[in-house]
Design a protein around this motif. Structure first.
Motif, PDB file in Angstrom:
ATOM      1  N   GLY A   1      -0.604  -0.590   1.130  1.00  0.00           N
ATOM      2  CA  GLY A   1       0.155  -1.574   1.894  1.00  0.00           C
ATOM      3  C   GLY A   1      -0.398  -2.986   1.877  1.00  0.00           C
ATOM      4  N   ASP A   2      -1.475  -3.227   1.142  1.00  0.00           N
ATOM      5  CA  ASP A   2      -2.091  -4.545   1.141  1.00  0.00           C
ATOM      6  C   ASP A   2      -1.263  -5.598   0.410  1.00  0.00           C
ATOM      7  OD1 ASP A   2      -3.170  -2.719  -1.027  1.00  0.00           O
ATOM      8  OD2 ASP A   2      -3.748  -4.675  -1.846  1.00  0.00           O
ATOM      9  N   SER A   3      -0.327  -5.197  -0.427  1.00  0.00           N
ATOM     10  CA  SER A   3       0.454  -6.179  -1.188  1.00  0.00           C
ATOM     11  C   SER A   3       1.680  -6.682  -0.414  1.00  0.00           C
ATOM     12  CB  SER A   3       0.887  -5.583  -2.528  1.00  0.00           C
ATOM     13  OG  SER A   3       1.710  -4.461  -2.323  1.00  0.00           O
ATOM     14  N   TYR A   4       1.838  -6.225   0.809  1.00  0.00           N
ATOM     15  CA  TYR A   4       2.966  -6.667   1.633  1.00  0.00           C
ATOM     16  C   TYR A   4       2.490  -7.699   2.639  1.00  0.00           C
ATOM     17  CZ  TYR A   4       5.598  -2.804  -0.332  1.00  0.00           C
ATOM     18  OH  TYR A   4       6.232  -1.950  -1.199  1.00  0.00           O
ATOM     19  N   ASN A   5       3.305  -8.705   2.905  1.00  0.00           N
ATOM     20  CA  ASN A   5       3.012  -9.759   3.868  1.00  0.00           C
ATOM     21  C   ASN A   5       2.802  -9.131   5.248  1.00  0.00           C
ATOM     22  OD1 ASN A   5       3.708 -11.648   6.037  1.00  0.00           O
ATOM     23  ND2 ASN A   5       4.175 -13.072   4.379  1.00  0.00           N
ATOM     24  N   SER A   6       1.681  -9.423   5.894  1.00  0.00           N
ATOM     25  CA  SER A   6       1.350  -8.752   7.152  1.00  0.00           C
ATOM     26  C   SER A   6       2.393  -8.962   8.249  1.00  0.00           C
ATOM     27  CB  SER A   6      -0.029  -9.166   7.648  1.00  0.00           C
ATOM     28  OG  SER A   6      -0.069 -10.548   7.899  1.00  0.00           O
TER      29      SER A   6
ATOM     30  N   ILE B   1       6.858   6.418   5.524  1.00  0.00           N
ATOM     31  CA  ILE B   1       5.926   5.723   4.642  1.00  0.00           C
ATOM     32  C   ILE B   1       4.552   5.760   5.308  1.00  0.00           C
ATOM     33  CG2 ILE B   1       5.343   3.525   3.549  1.00  0.00           C
ATOM     34  CD1 ILE B   1       8.447   2.851   3.985  1.00  0.00           C
ATOM     35  N   ALA B   2       3.579   6.341   4.623  1.00  0.00           N
ATOM     36  CA  ALA B   2       2.194   6.341   5.108  1.00  0.00           C
ATOM     37  C   ALA B   2       1.456   5.203   4.411  1.00  0.00           C
ATOM     38  CB  ALA B   2       1.522   7.673   4.800  1.00  0.00           C
ATOM     39  N   CYS B   3       0.850   4.326   5.197  1.00  0.00           N
ATOM     40  CA  CYS B   3       0.118   3.194   4.636  1.00  0.00           C
ATOM     41  C   CYS B   3      -1.106   2.918   5.484  1.00  0.00           C
ATOM     42  CB  CYS B   3       1.014   1.960   4.559  1.00  0.00           C
ATOM     43  SG  CYS B   3       1.642   1.401   6.151  1.00  0.00           S
ATOM     44  N   GLY B   4      -2.006   2.130   4.945  1.00  0.00           N
ATOM     45  CA  GLY B   4      -3.232   1.772   5.656  1.00  0.00           C
ATOM     46  C   GLY B   4      -3.409   0.280   5.683  1.00  0.00           C
ATOM     47  N   HIS B   5      -4.613  -0.170   5.385  1.00  0.00           N
ATOM     48  CA  HIS B   5      -5.022  -1.552   5.207  1.00  0.00           C
ATOM     49  C   HIS B   5      -5.366  -2.274   6.511  1.00  0.00           C
ATOM     50  CE1 HIS B   5      -5.763  -5.207   3.053  1.00  0.00           C
ATOM     51  NE2 HIS B   5      -4.824  -5.858   3.699  1.00  0.00           N
TER      52      HIS B   5
END
Length: 178
Positions: free
Chosen positions: A90-95, A112-116
């Motif tokens: 998920g780091d490539s998405y605007n926070s 959707i499972a994401c971290g970051h």
């Protein structure tokens, strides 16, 4: 089916989280793993799935584990009872727009499972759900290490949150001549 979801271990898996994963059918790591030792410590009943995070690179993994790192995808889709779970860091998405962007780009999934962010979030107000388990190691765990367990069958999905009190870790004296 019980799916343990973790992220952001950065080279250390909290043993309390490892214990929870052992009671799951499948374990998912949403990136920033930090080394193969973490993946080996994940012992669900069936299978471990993992994706690469933004700090999973040759500079952070031991040299002898490079072959494992090369085989980590940036994103994967898991077919689960009742729908698909997308897994990415998920780091490539605007926070500020992350949830909207994730939902738009992965609209065909159920969750959707994401971290970051290292923040525990269950955004299940609309589909696809956004599931961020927080950090499962000891780096930037704030209120303590955390994880999610997705319990799913063909008709029903439910998310359990698990957060553990922070622990202080001490160096072991006498190691390497200390």
């Amino acid at each position: 089916m019980r799916v343990g979801i973790i992220a952001d271990t950065h080279g250390f898996l909290d043993p309390r989280i490892a214990e929870q994963l052992a009671a799951c059918d499948v374990a998912v790591h949403a990136g920033d793993i930090g080394g193969a030792e973490v993946l080996c410590a994940m012992q669900p009943r069936e299978e471990v799935y993992a994706v690469r995070g933004n700090v999973d690179g040759p500079q952070t993994w031991p040299d002898h584990e490079g072959h494992m790192l090369e085989n980590l995808p940036g994103q994967l889709m898991l077919d689960l009872p009742g729908g698909q779970l997308a897994v990415l860091h998920g780091d490539s998405y605007n926070s500020s727009q992350r949830h909207a962007q994730l939902r738009e780009s992965l609209a065909e999934t159920r969750a959707i499972a994401c971290g970051h962010s290292h923040e525990l979030v269950v955004d299940d107000d609309k589909y696809p759900w956004i599931l961020n388990p927080g950090a499962a190691g000891r780096v930037r765990v704030g209120d303590g290490p955390s994880m999610l367990i997705l319990v799913c069958d063909e008709q029903h999905w439910e998310v359990e949150t698990h957060r553990f009190p922070p622990r202080k870790y001490r160096a072991i004296s006498g190691v390497n001549g200390d």
